[in-house]
Design a protein around this motif. Structure first.
Motif, PDB file in Angstrom:
ATOM      1  N   ARG A 144      10.334  -0.387   1.948  1.00 57.28           N
ATOM      2  CA  ARG A 144      11.447  -0.295   2.361  1.00 57.28           C
ATOM      3  C   ARG A 144      12.027  -1.998   2.841  1.00 57.28           C
ATOM      4  O   ARG A 144      13.206  -2.259   2.181  1.00 57.28           O
ATOM      5  CB  ARG A 144      11.844   0.233   3.613  1.00 57.28           C
ATOM      6  N   VAL A 145      11.230  -2.660   3.328  1.00 58.30           N
ATOM      7  CA  VAL A 145      11.574  -4.100   3.582  1.00 58.30           C
ATOM      8  C   VAL A 145      11.885  -4.962   2.105  1.00 58.30           C
ATOM      9  O   VAL A 145      12.839  -5.576   2.113  1.00 58.30           O
ATOM     10  CB  VAL A 145      10.570  -4.984   4.063  1.00 58.30           C
ATOM     11  N   LEU A 146      10.996  -4.732   1.078  1.00 56.50           N
ATOM     12  CA  LEU A 146      11.286  -5.290  -0.019  1.00 56.50           C
ATOM     13  C   LEU A 146      12.468  -4.701  -0.793  1.00 56.50           C
ATOM     14  O   LEU A 146      13.259  -5.452  -1.349  1.00 56.50           O
ATOM     15  CB  LEU A 146       9.957  -4.988  -0.996  1.00 56.50           C
ATOM     16  N   GLU A 147      12.651  -3.536  -0.609  1.00 57.06           N
ATOM     17  CA  GLU A 147      13.804  -2.746  -1.254  1.00 57.06           C
ATOM     18  C   GLU A 147      15.145  -3.410  -0.641  1.00 57.06           C
ATOM     19  O   GLU A 147      16.178  -3.782  -1.367  1.00 57.06           O
ATOM     20  CB  GLU A 147      13.789  -1.353  -1.051  1.00 57.06           C
ATOM     21  N   LYS A 148      15.097  -3.568   0.726  1.00 55.29           N
ATOM     22  CA  LYS A 148      16.230  -4.140   1.543  1.00 55.29           C
ATOM     23  C   LYS A 148      16.494  -5.590   0.953  1.00 55.29           C
ATOM     24  O   LYS A 148      17.886  -5.814   1.142  1.00 55.29           O
ATOM     25  CB  LYS A 148      16.157  -4.304   2.955  1.00 55.29           C
ATOM     26  N   ALA A 149      15.501  -6.336   0.418  1.00 52.00           N
ATOM     27  CA  ALA A 149      15.587  -7.668   0.049  1.00 52.00           C
ATOM     28  C   ALA A 149      15.924  -7.879  -1.430  1.00 52.00           C
ATOM     29  O   ALA A 149      16.024  -8.861  -1.990  1.00 52.00           O
ATOM     30  CB  ALA A 149      14.335  -8.441   0.354  1.00 52.00           C
ATOM     31  N   GLY A 150      16.019  -6.651  -1.902  1.00 47.21           N
ATOM     32  CA  GLY A 150      16.734  -6.702  -3.448  1.00 47.21           C
ATOM     33  C   GLY A 150      15.370  -6.653  -4.441  1.00 47.21           C
ATOM     34  O   GLY A 150      15.676  -6.852  -5.626  1.00 47.21           O
ATOM     35  N   PHE A 151      14.170  -6.042  -3.943  1.00 51.17           N
ATOM     36  CA  PHE A 151      13.328  -5.958  -4.817  1.00 51.17           C
ATOM     37  C   PHE A 151      13.358  -4.562  -5.435  1.00 51.17           C
ATOM     38  O   PHE A 151      13.785  -3.635  -4.791  1.00 51.17           O
ATOM     39  CB  PHE A 151      11.902  -6.118  -4.195  1.00 51.17           C
ATOM     40  N   GLY A 172       0.865  -1.142   0.031  1.00 48.48           N
ATOM     41  CA  GLY A 172      -0.151  -0.223   0.119  1.00 48.48           C
ATOM     42  C   GLY A 172       0.698   1.339   0.018  1.00 48.48           C
ATOM     43  O   GLY A 172       1.995   1.231   0.544  1.00 48.48           O
ATOM     44  N   ARG A 173       0.317   2.196  -0.899  1.00 49.81           N
ATOM     45  CA  ARG A 173       1.329   3.396  -0.772  1.00 49.81           C
ATOM     46  C   ARG A 173       1.389   3.938   0.655  1.00 49.81           C
ATOM     47  O   ARG A 173       2.263   4.948   0.758  1.00 49.81           O
ATOM     48  CB  ARG A 173       0.537   4.519  -1.769  1.00 49.81           C
ATOM     49  N   ASP A 174       0.303   3.671   1.360  1.00 46.80           N
ATOM     50  CA  ASP A 174       0.333   4.407   2.857  1.00 46.80           C
ATOM     51  C   ASP A 174       1.314   3.449   3.796  1.00 46.80           C
ATOM     52  O   ASP A 174       1.430   3.625   5.031  1.00 46.80           O
ATOM     53  CB  ASP A 174      -0.900   4.302   3.259  1.00 46.80           C
ATOM     54  N   ASN A 175       1.961   2.545   3.153  1.00 41.70           N
ATOM     55  CA  ASN A 175       2.775   1.530   4.068  1.00 41.70           C
ATOM     56  C   ASN A 175       4.363   1.420   3.625  1.00 41.70           C
ATOM     57  O   ASN A 175       4.904   0.567   3.285  1.00 41.70           O
ATOM     58  CB  ASN A 175       2.288   0.110   3.885  1.00 41.70           C
ATOM     59  N   PRO A 176       4.908   2.845   3.823  1.00 42.23           N
ATOM     60  CA  PRO A 176       6.443   2.900   3.559  1.00 42.23           C
ATOM     61  C   PRO A 176       7.278   1.694   3.981  1.00 42.23           C
ATOM     62  O   PRO A 176       8.475   1.516   3.527  1.00 42.23           O
ATOM     63  CB  PRO A 176       6.856   4.430   3.546  1.00 42.23           C
ATOM     64  N   ALA A 177       6.954   1.556   5.252  1.00 43.94           N
ATOM     65  CA  ALA A 177       8.113   0.518   5.898  1.00 43.94           C
ATOM     66  C   ALA A 177       8.065  -0.757   5.117  1.00 43.94           C
ATOM     67  O   ALA A 177       9.115  -1.363   5.023  1.00 43.94           O
ATOM     68  CB  ALA A 177       7.528   0.306   7.168  1.00 43.94           C
ATOM     69  N   TYR A 236       6.255  -4.284  -6.390  1.00 46.57           N
ATOM     70  CA  TYR A 236       7.754  -4.415  -6.482  1.00 46.57           C
ATOM     71  C   TYR A 236       8.278  -5.708  -6.853  1.00 46.57           C
ATOM     72  O   TYR A 236       7.309  -6.713  -6.665  1.00 46.57           O
ATOM     73  CB  TYR A 236       8.416  -4.395  -4.975  1.00 46.57           C
ATOM     74  N   GLU A 237       9.218  -6.199  -7.578  1.00 47.21           N
ATOM     75  CA  GLU A 237       9.556  -7.500  -8.478  1.00 47.21           C
ATOM     76  C   GLU A 237      11.037  -7.606  -7.998  1.00 47.21           C
ATOM     77  O   GLU A 237      11.824  -6.817  -7.853  1.00 47.21           O
ATOM     78  CB  GLU A 237       9.150  -7.253  -9.760  1.00 47.21           C
ATOM     79  N   ARG A 238      11.344  -8.929  -7.929  1.00 45.84           N
ATOM     80  CA  ARG A 238      12.634  -9.541  -7.890  1.00 45.84           C
ATOM     81  C   ARG A 238      12.874 -10.644  -8.866  1.00 45.84           C
ATOM     82  O   ARG A 238      12.059 -11.853  -8.641  1.00 45.84           O
ATOM     83  CB  ARG A 238      13.111  -9.772  -6.586  1.00 45.84           C
ATOM     84  N   LEU A 239      13.665 -10.806  -9.584  1.00 47.15           N
ATOM     85  CA  LEU A 239      13.897 -12.086 -10.339  1.00 47.15           C
ATOM     86  C   LEU A 239      14.930 -12.908  -9.490  1.00 47.15           C
ATOM     87  O   LEU A 239      15.654 -12.445  -9.145  1.00 47.15           O
ATOM     88  CB  LEU A 239      14.701 -11.796 -11.804  1.00 47.15           C
ATOM     89  N   VAL A 240      14.471 -14.201  -9.684  1.00 42.30           N
ATOM     90  CA  VAL A 240      15.307 -15.170  -8.925  1.00 42.30           C
ATOM     91  C   VAL A 240      16.326 -15.832  -9.811  1.00 42.30           C
ATOM     92  O   VAL A 240      16.061 -16.252 -10.860  1.00 42.30           O
ATOM     93  CB  VAL A 240      14.297 -16.223  -8.367  1.00 42.30           C
TER      94      VAL A 240
END
Length: 172
Positions: A147-154, A139-144, A168-172
């Protein structure tokens, strides 16, 4: 099917065996009744809500089991339920598959880095599966959570539908 896996602080396992055994299912229902608080459910999409909170857990479990693979997150070594990981395979072309993920964590483990640890462990468990793309909506209202997805490489998906959810996406 995503394999069971472990991270330094979590044991992640498919809940199918627990659902098939009456005593284990009853115990899981009790754990989920405590875990699925209004705060935990707050940022989840409407289909994942329970109304009123604390009731309808059996129906909620059956609905999740029918639509996705669900894995329990248990803290090691004590084994308490820390959350759930929900994985839904989406049809794609022959060369690729999309695996949509969602997770929820018990309030008592918030802020401890378990979400990032979970997603990093998931990526490692799925490593080598050619053509698999993990997709997470936030959700756009859930930046935390973003950030979790970004830290995991998404990374933010280039084409975003309009609405309240970012993907958010990440290729495996």
């Amino acid at each position: 099917m995503t394999p069971d896996f472990e991270t330094p602080r979590l044991r992640v396992a498919d809940w199918a065996a627990s659902l098939a055994d009456a005593a284990l299912r009853h115990a899981l229902v009790q754990e989920l009744a405590a875990l699925l608080t209004p705060a935990v459910l707050q940022h989840l999409p409407e289909p994942l809500q329970i109304a009123p909170p604390g009731t309808g857990i059996e129906d909620w479990i059956d609905a999740r089991a029918a639509e996705a693979q669900v894995l329990t997150l248990r803290e090691t070594p004590e084994g308490g339920l820390a959350g759930l990981l929900i994985l839904a395979e989406m049809p794609g072309d022959a060369a690729s598959r999309d695996l949509h993920l969602g997770y929820l964590l018990a309030e008592h483990v918030w802020g401890q880095g378990l979400a990032t640890e979970l997603l990093t462990g998931l990526v490692a468990a799925l490593n080598g599966r050619a053509g698999l793309r993990l997709v997470g909506g936030v959700g756009r209202d859930n930046p935390a959570s973003a950030r979790v997805l970004e830290k995991a490489g998404f990374r933010l998906c280039p084409a975003q539908p309009s609405g309240d959810t970012l993907f958010y996406e990440r290729l495996v």
